[in-house]
Motif scaffolding. Structure first.
Motif, PDB file in Angstrom:
ATOM      1  N   GLY A   1      81.865  45.389  13.836  1.00  8.36           N
ATOM      2  CA  GLY A   1      80.711  45.990  13.197  1.00  8.36           C
ATOM      3  C   GLY A   1      80.760  45.729  11.701  1.00  8.36           C
ATOM      4  O   GLY A   1      81.704  45.116  11.193  1.00  8.36           O
ATOM      5  N   ALA A   2      79.726  46.193  11.011  1.00 15.43           N
ATOM      6  CA  ALA A   2      79.664  45.973   9.561  1.00 15.43           C
ATOM      7  C   ALA A   2      78.976  47.153   8.898  1.00 15.43           C
ATOM      8  O   ALA A   2      78.026  47.720   9.445  1.00 15.43           O
ATOM      9  CB  ALA A   2      78.913  44.685   9.249  1.00 15.43           C
ATOM     10  N   VAL A   3      79.467  47.506   7.727  1.00 21.43           N
ATOM     11  CA  VAL A   3      78.892  48.572   6.907  1.00 21.43           C
ATOM     12  C   VAL A   3      78.567  47.970   5.552  1.00 21.43           C
ATOM     13  O   VAL A   3      79.407  47.310   4.937  1.00 21.43           O
ATOM     14  CB  VAL A   3      79.873  49.746   6.736  1.00 21.43           C
ATOM     15  CG1 VAL A   3      79.318  50.778   5.774  1.00 21.43           C
ATOM     16  CG2 VAL A   3      80.192  50.372   8.084  1.00 21.43           C
ATOM     17  N   LYS A   4      77.358  48.205   5.095  1.00 23.53           N
ATOM     18  CA  LYS A   4      76.928  47.648   3.815  1.00 23.53           C
ATOM     19  C   LYS A   4      77.305  48.597   2.676  1.00 23.53           C
ATOM     20  O   LYS A   4      77.123  49.804   2.779  1.00 23.53           O
ATOM     21  CB  LYS A   4      75.404  47.442   3.824  1.00 23.53           C
ATOM     22  CG  LYS A   4      74.860  46.779   2.573  1.00 23.53           C
ATOM     23  CD  LYS A   4      73.341  46.634   2.683  1.00 23.53           C
ATOM     24  CE  LYS A   4      72.770  45.834   1.529  1.00 23.53           C
ATOM     25  NZ  LYS A   4      73.142  46.303   0.209  1.00 23.53           N
ATOM     26  N   LYS A   5      77.844  48.034   1.593  1.00 27.79           N
ATOM     27  CA  LYS A   5      78.023  48.790   0.353  1.00 27.79           C
ATOM     28  C   LYS A   5      76.698  48.801  -0.394  1.00 27.79           C
ATOM     29  O   LYS A   5      76.091  47.730  -0.539  1.00 27.79           O
ATOM     30  CB  LYS A   5      79.066  48.130  -0.551  1.00 27.79           C
ATOM     31  CG  LYS A   5      80.469  48.015  -0.004  1.00 27.79           C
ATOM     32  CD  LYS A   5      81.319  47.231  -1.003  1.00 27.79           C
ATOM     33  CE  LYS A   5      82.683  46.897  -0.471  1.00 27.79           C
ATOM     34  NZ  LYS A   5      83.448  46.025  -1.390  1.00 27.79           N
ATOM     35  N   PRO A   6      76.233  49.914  -0.906  1.00 29.42           N
ATOM     36  CA  PRO A   6      76.837  51.240  -0.854  1.00 29.42           C
ATOM     37  C   PRO A   6      76.701  51.863   0.526  1.00 29.42           C
ATOM     38  O   PRO A   6      75.762  51.552   1.258  1.00 29.42           O
ATOM     39  CB  PRO A   6      76.034  52.020  -1.892  1.00 29.42           C
ATOM     40  CG  PRO A   6      74.682  51.385  -1.870  1.00 29.42           C
ATOM     41  CD  PRO A   6      74.946  49.925  -1.635  1.00 29.42           C
TER      42      PRO A   6
ATOM     43  N   PRO B   1      79.495  58.512   3.939  1.00 30.03           N
ATOM     44  CA  PRO B   1      80.497  58.880   4.941  1.00 30.03           C
ATOM     45  C   PRO B   1      79.923  58.902   6.355  1.00 30.03           C
ATOM     46  O   PRO B   1      80.600  58.514   7.319  1.00 30.03           O
ATOM     47  CB  PRO B   1      80.947  60.273   4.492  1.00 30.03           C
ATOM     48  CG  PRO B   1      80.738  60.268   3.010  1.00 30.03           C
ATOM     49  CD  PRO B   1      79.477  59.457   2.805  1.00 30.03           C
ATOM     50  N   ASP B   2      78.676  59.340   6.492  1.00 31.75           N
ATOM     51  CA  ASP B   2      78.056  59.369   7.826  1.00 31.75           C
ATOM     52  C   ASP B   2      77.968  57.974   8.427  1.00 31.75           C
ATOM     53  O   ASP B   2      78.177  57.787   9.640  1.00 31.75           O
ATOM     54  CB  ASP B   2      76.655  59.983   7.743  1.00 31.75           C
ATOM     55  CG  ASP B   2      76.697  61.482   7.546  1.00 31.75           C
ATOM     56  OD1 ASP B   2      77.781  62.073   7.739  1.00 31.75           O
ATOM     57  OD2 ASP B   2      75.655  62.067   7.184  1.00 31.75           O
ATOM     58  N   LEU B   3      77.619  57.002   7.603  1.00 33.47           N
ATOM     59  CA  LEU B   3      77.509  55.629   8.101  1.00 33.47           C
ATOM     60  C   LEU B   3      78.873  55.098   8.537  1.00 33.47           C
ATOM     61  O   LEU B   3      79.000  54.417   9.570  1.00 33.47           O
ATOM     62  CB  LEU B   3      76.906  54.733   7.018  1.00 33.47           C
ATOM     63  CG  LEU B   3      76.545  53.298   7.425  1.00 33.47           C
ATOM     64  CD1 LEU B   3      75.623  53.270   8.633  1.00 33.47           C
ATOM     65  CD2 LEU B   3      75.904  52.564   6.262  1.00 33.47           C
ATOM     66  N   ILE B   4      79.900  55.437   7.769  1.00 30.99           N
ATOM     67  CA  ILE B   4      81.271  55.045   8.141  1.00 30.99           C
ATOM     68  C   ILE B   4      81.612  55.669   9.488  1.00 30.99           C
ATOM     69  O   ILE B   4      82.151  55.013  10.386  1.00 30.99           O
ATOM     70  CB  ILE B   4      82.280  55.535   7.076  1.00 30.99           C
ATOM     71  CG1 ILE B   4      82.049  54.799   5.744  1.00 30.99           C
ATOM     72  CG2 ILE B   4      83.700  55.377   7.574  1.00 30.99           C
ATOM     73  CD1 ILE B   4      82.733  53.489   5.589  1.00 30.99           C
TER      74      ILE B   4
END
Lengths: 152, 123
Positions: free
Chosen positions: B104-109, B112-115
């Motif tokens: 998976g991938a998380v975009k910066k910014p 915590p919920d998205l993490i």
């Protein structure tokens, strides 16, 4: 969405979600003076179909306050933590601008972030191409985010 | 026994921010390990039992994509799940990361919920 709006949206989102500080954009302008006093600038280069730089300029007291909020630790002068934090802010801002300019992500490459700081330093203003600077208010002080895009 | 996470980012600031976001998300790791680039991450994985990796993409020495490729070629660590956390979230780059095994991938910014949404299903 124009470049000033892209900068404003990205900056407000990054500061609200990551730094936990509210910022308010002022009217976009173009930087005319190359010199900075007692400040730090974080910058990331853009290369590929679009070439240029994303820069964030913060007076030293603002940079230390922002780093304190960002990292949750007391910082009272520009040190490695401040440079790293300002570089990471520039990196996230450049990423947001890149996403707006290049949704596929394959046409523009970002450099590693770098910083420059000191009592007095000069950064060239862009004479041709696109240059947009958005000032922001933050807790009674001010910093700015600048996008320079080079023609061709 | 608690779980161990490895955070890979060349920015010390961002490693601290990710650690804080994990705590704010209520994800309780017994140990948080750190690495400054892909090669350091491989070294950490070779010497520690790690349950999940959170990795930046754009790093010096060995990028996140190069790290994924090297990890996929090592039978002893290839099954450890990796989530990318990066400003580089264009579709092409994420497709490359997923082809190399990223979960998976998380975009910066990020929040915590998205993490939590991205990491939670892997724990």
């Amino acid at each position: 969405m124009n470049h000033a709006e892209q900068i404003t949206d990205a900056t407000c989102e990054i500061f609200s979600s990551m730094v936990m500080l509210k910022v308010t954009a002022k009217e976009a302008t173009k930087r005319t003076k190359p010199e900075f006093k007692n400040s730090i600038t974080g910058m990331v280069g853009l290369a590929g179909t679009v070439k240029g730089n994303l820069l964030i300029h913060l007076p030293a007291p603002v940079a230390t306050s922002v780093t304190t909020a960002f990292l949750g630790m007391d910082v009272d002068c520009i040190d490695d933590d401040v440079c790293d934090a300002v570089g990471e802010l520039a990196n996230m801002l450049a990423g947001a601008v890149k996403t707006a300019l290049d949704p596929s992500g394959s046409d523009i490459k970002l450099s590693m972030p770098s910083t420059v700081y000191g009592e007095s330093y000069n950064l060239d203003c862009l004479n041709s191409g696109i240059s947009v600077l958005v000032p922001f208010n933050i807790e009674g002080a001010e910093f700015s985010v600048e996008l320079q895009l080079i023609d061709g | 026994m608690g779980k161990t996470v490895l955070i890979v980012d060349d920015s010390n600031t961002m490693r601290k921010i990710v650690s804080r976001a994990l705590r704010q998300a209520g994800i309780d790791f017994s140990e948080i390990l750190e690495a400054g680039d892909g090669q350091e991450a491989l070294d950490v994985l070779a010497n520690n039992k790690v349950d999940v990796v959170l990795s930046d993409i754009n790093m010096p020495n060995m990028t996140g994509l190069e790290f994924l490729k090297a990890k996929s070629e090592d039978d002893s660590i290839k099954d450890i799940p990796v989530i990318m956390i990066s400003t580089e979230t264009g579709a092409d780059i994420i497709d490359q990361a997923k082809a190399l095994g990223a979960k998976g991938a998380v975009k910066k910014p990020f929040t915590p919920d998205l993490i939590n949404e991205t990491l939670g299903p892997l724990l």
